[in-house]
Design a protein around this motif. Structure first.
Motif, short mmCIF file in Angstrom:
data_model
loop_
_atom_site.label_atom_id
_atom_site.label_comp_id
_atom_site.label_asym_id
_atom_site.label_seq_id
_atom_site.Cartn_x
_atom_site.Cartn_y
_atom_site.Cartn_z
N LEU A 199 25.84 34.39 43.14
CA LEU A 199 26.08 33.19 42.35
C LEU A 199 24.80 32.37 42.20
O LEU A 199 24.41 31.98 41.10
CB LEU A 199 27.17 32.33 43.00
CG LEU A 199 27.45 30.97 42.36
CD1 LEU A 199 27.82 31.11 40.89
CD2 LEU A 199 28.55 30.23 43.14
N THR A 200 24.13 32.07 43.32
CA THR A 200 22.90 31.28 43.31
C THR A 200 21.80 32.02 44.09
O THR A 200 22.08 32.97 44.82
CB THR A 200 23.11 29.90 43.97
OG1 THR A 200 23.30 30.09 45.38
CG2 THR A 200 24.33 29.20 43.38
N ARG A 201 20.59 31.53 43.97
CA ARG A 201 19.48 32.12 44.73
C ARG A 201 19.72 31.99 46.23
O ARG A 201 19.33 32.87 47.00
CB ARG A 201 18.16 31.46 44.35
CG ARG A 201 17.71 31.74 42.93
CD ARG A 201 16.28 31.30 42.71
NE ARG A 201 15.85 31.55 41.33
CZ ARG A 201 14.58 31.59 40.92
NH1 ARG A 201 13.61 31.37 41.80
NH2 ARG A 201 14.29 31.82 39.66
N ASP A 202 20.34 30.90 46.63
CA ASP A 202 20.61 30.68 48.06
C ASP A 202 21.58 31.70 48.63
O ASP A 202 21.64 31.88 49.86
CB ASP A 202 21.15 29.27 48.30
CG ASP A 202 20.09 28.19 48.06
OD1 ASP A 202 18.89 28.54 48.09
OD2 ASP A 202 20.47 27.03 47.84
N ASP A 203 22.36 32.35 47.76
CA ASP A 203 23.33 33.34 48.22
C ASP A 203 22.71 34.71 48.48
O ASP A 203 23.35 35.58 49.07
CB ASP A 203 24.46 33.49 47.20
CG ASP A 203 25.30 32.23 47.07
OD1 ASP A 203 25.52 31.57 48.09
OD2 ASP A 203 25.71 31.90 45.93
N VAL A 204 21.48 34.92 48.03
CA VAL A 204 20.82 36.20 48.25
C VAL A 204 20.37 36.25 49.72
O VAL A 204 19.67 35.35 50.19
CB VAL A 204 19.58 36.36 47.34
CG1 VAL A 204 18.97 37.74 47.54
CG2 VAL A 204 19.96 36.15 45.87
N PRO A 205 20.78 37.27 50.47
CA PRO A 205 20.38 37.37 51.88
C PRO A 205 18.87 37.33 52.05
O PRO A 205 18.13 37.91 51.24
CB PRO A 205 20.96 38.73 52.31
CG PRO A 205 22.09 38.97 51.37
CD PRO A 205 21.65 38.39 50.06
N ALA A 206 18.42 36.66 53.12
CA ALA A 206 16.99 36.51 53.36
C ALA A 206 16.29 37.87 53.46
O ALA A 206 15.17 38.04 52.95
CB ALA A 206 16.77 35.72 54.66
N ASN A 211 12.55 41.88 51.36
CA ASN A 211 12.30 43.27 50.94
C ASN A 211 11.81 43.34 49.51
O ASN A 211 10.87 44.08 49.19
CB ASN A 211 13.58 44.09 51.10
CG ASN A 211 13.35 45.58 50.91
OD1 ASN A 211 12.49 46.16 51.55
ND2 ASN A 211 14.11 46.19 50.00
N GLU A 212 12.43 42.55 48.63
CA GLU A 212 12.00 42.53 47.23
C GLU A 212 10.58 41.97 47.10
O GLU A 212 9.78 42.46 46.30
CB GLU A 212 12.97 41.69 46.39
CG GLU A 212 14.33 42.32 46.18
CD GLU A 212 14.27 43.62 45.41
OE1 GLU A 212 13.41 43.74 44.49
OE2 GLU A 212 15.06 44.53 45.72
N ARG A 213 10.27 40.96 47.92
CA ARG A 213 8.93 40.38 47.88
C ARG A 213 7.89 41.40 48.36
O ARG A 213 6.80 41.51 47.80
CB ARG A 213 8.91 39.12 48.75
CG ARG A 213 7.65 38.28 48.58
CD ARG A 213 7.75 37.00 49.40
NE ARG A 213 8.78 36.11 48.90
CZ ARG A 213 8.63 35.31 47.85
NH1 ARG A 213 7.48 35.30 47.18
NH2 ARG A 213 9.61 34.52 47.47
N GLU A 244 17.74 38.77 37.06
CA GLU A 244 18.56 39.97 36.84
C GLU A 244 19.82 39.96 37.69
O GLU A 244 20.87 40.44 37.26
CB GLU A 244 17.74 41.22 37.17
CG GLU A 244 18.50 42.52 36.92
CD GLU A 244 17.66 43.75 37.19
OE1 GLU A 244 18.23 44.85 37.24
OE2 GLU A 244 16.43 43.62 37.34
N ASN A 245 19.75 39.38 38.88
CA ASN A 245 20.84 39.53 39.85
C ASN A 245 21.64 38.26 40.15
O ASN A 245 22.74 38.35 40.69
CB ASN A 245 20.27 40.07 41.17
CG ASN A 245 19.75 41.48 41.03
OD1 ASN A 245 20.50 42.44 41.01
ND2 ASN A 245 18.43 41.60 40.92
N VAL A 246 21.09 37.09 39.85
CA VAL A 246 21.76 35.83 40.18
C VAL A 246 22.42 35.25 38.94
O VAL A 246 21.76 35.01 37.92
CB VAL A 246 20.74 34.82 40.76
CG1 VAL A 246 21.40 33.46 40.97
CG2 VAL A 246 20.17 35.35 42.08
#
Length: 281
Positions: A199-206, A211-213, A244-246
């Motif tokens: 839903l939001t950027r904050d919902d993406v697991p750290a 890993n993406e970074r 793309e994902n949020v």
């Protein structure tokens, strides 16, 4: 020779989803009696349950119901996915009726997972019993694959058919506040098409962000980018990942010049949750 017509064969095929040869054999054995033939097909189906266990059930449908929440706090949407082996059965009336009954049991029982749903009562038995009986009639492996509940002040829903002659294959629920309900269905349609994960950027697991970074930095280094430019490049690629994902960062389907977040903000509302199922995905 048993007395039955082509219309009798057609009717029994539509009711059971069984093959032409199986229907004709059942009618022959039942001396043309459709009710007895149906029983023969069901018995044959029950005997074949174990043999069907290893077969893939990747077709099927999704179903949705939105109703007032039991605690009076707003609305709750229930989304279920039920699988079968072929699209022939997916559009069969017996299968779609099963889906309606499973969905009703999910709503009534407030089941939040498949195990609870299969144990939920329906018509004197459980959902698991109902699925097994219907599988015996249709002669295919049937699976209640997943169920989800989404609650909010308001809940919008959307069902999408990937083919005109098939039942819905994609289902979406979106929870909003009262103001957000104005664009809730538009957002649900967007989710159906763009399948966001968060839903939001904050919902993406750290750990996912890290890993993406790391991948973005390694890729930039392998491309020979100068060290001084890496932070900006990595940040740009991370923004691309989020877009793309949020959900709220995605370009809005109806107007790619803006984002879903800005569309919701423009309505003065807030999206508080969502769920999306695609059959077999």
């Amino acid at each position: 020779m048993a007395n039955y017509t082509a219309a009798d064969i057609k009717a029994l095929r539509e009711k059971t989803g069984a093959g032409m040869l199986d229907v004709k054999k059942a009618l022959d054995a039942a001396d043309g009696d459709s009710d007895k033939a149906l029983e023969i097909i069901r018995v044959k189906g029950l005997k074949g349950v174990a043999k069907r266990e290893d077969r893939a059930a990747s077709d099927g449908l999704v179903a949705i119901e939105v109703a007032p929440s039991s605690d009076g706090s707003g609305e709750t949407g229930v989304l279920v996915e039920i699988n079968c082996e072929t699209d022939f059965v997916a559009k069969n009336a017996t299968f779609t009726t099963l889906a309606d009954r499973v969905l009703a049991a999910a709503v009534a029982s407030e089941a939040a997972d498949v195990e609870s749903l299969l144990a939920a009562p329906t018509d004197g038995g459980t959902v698991a019993d109902l699925v097994a009986e219907t599988a015996a009639t249709l002669g295919e492996k049937l699976v209640v694959r997943r169920v989800v509940r989404v609650s909010g002040e308001k809940v919008a829903s959307y069902l999408h058919r990937t083919a005109k002659d098939l039942p819905p294959q994609v289902g979406v629920l979106v929870a909003t506040d009262a103001a957000g309900a104005e664009v809730g269905r538009d957002v649900a349609m967007h989710i159906a098409a763009y399948s966001p994960t968060f839903l939001t950027r904050d919902d993406v697991p750290a750990e996912t962000v890290e890993n993406e970074r790391r991948i973005a930095e390694e890729t930039a280094r392998n491309e020979g980018k100068p060290d001084a430019a890496l932070p900006k490049i990595v940040e740009g690629r991370m923004n691309g990942f989020f877009k793309e994902n949020v959900l709220l960062d995605q370009a809005f389907a109806r107007d790619p010049k803006t984002t879903v977040g800005k569309v919701v903000e423009g309505a003065g509302g807030t999206v508080t949750g969502f769920a999306r199922f695609r059959v077999g995905a």
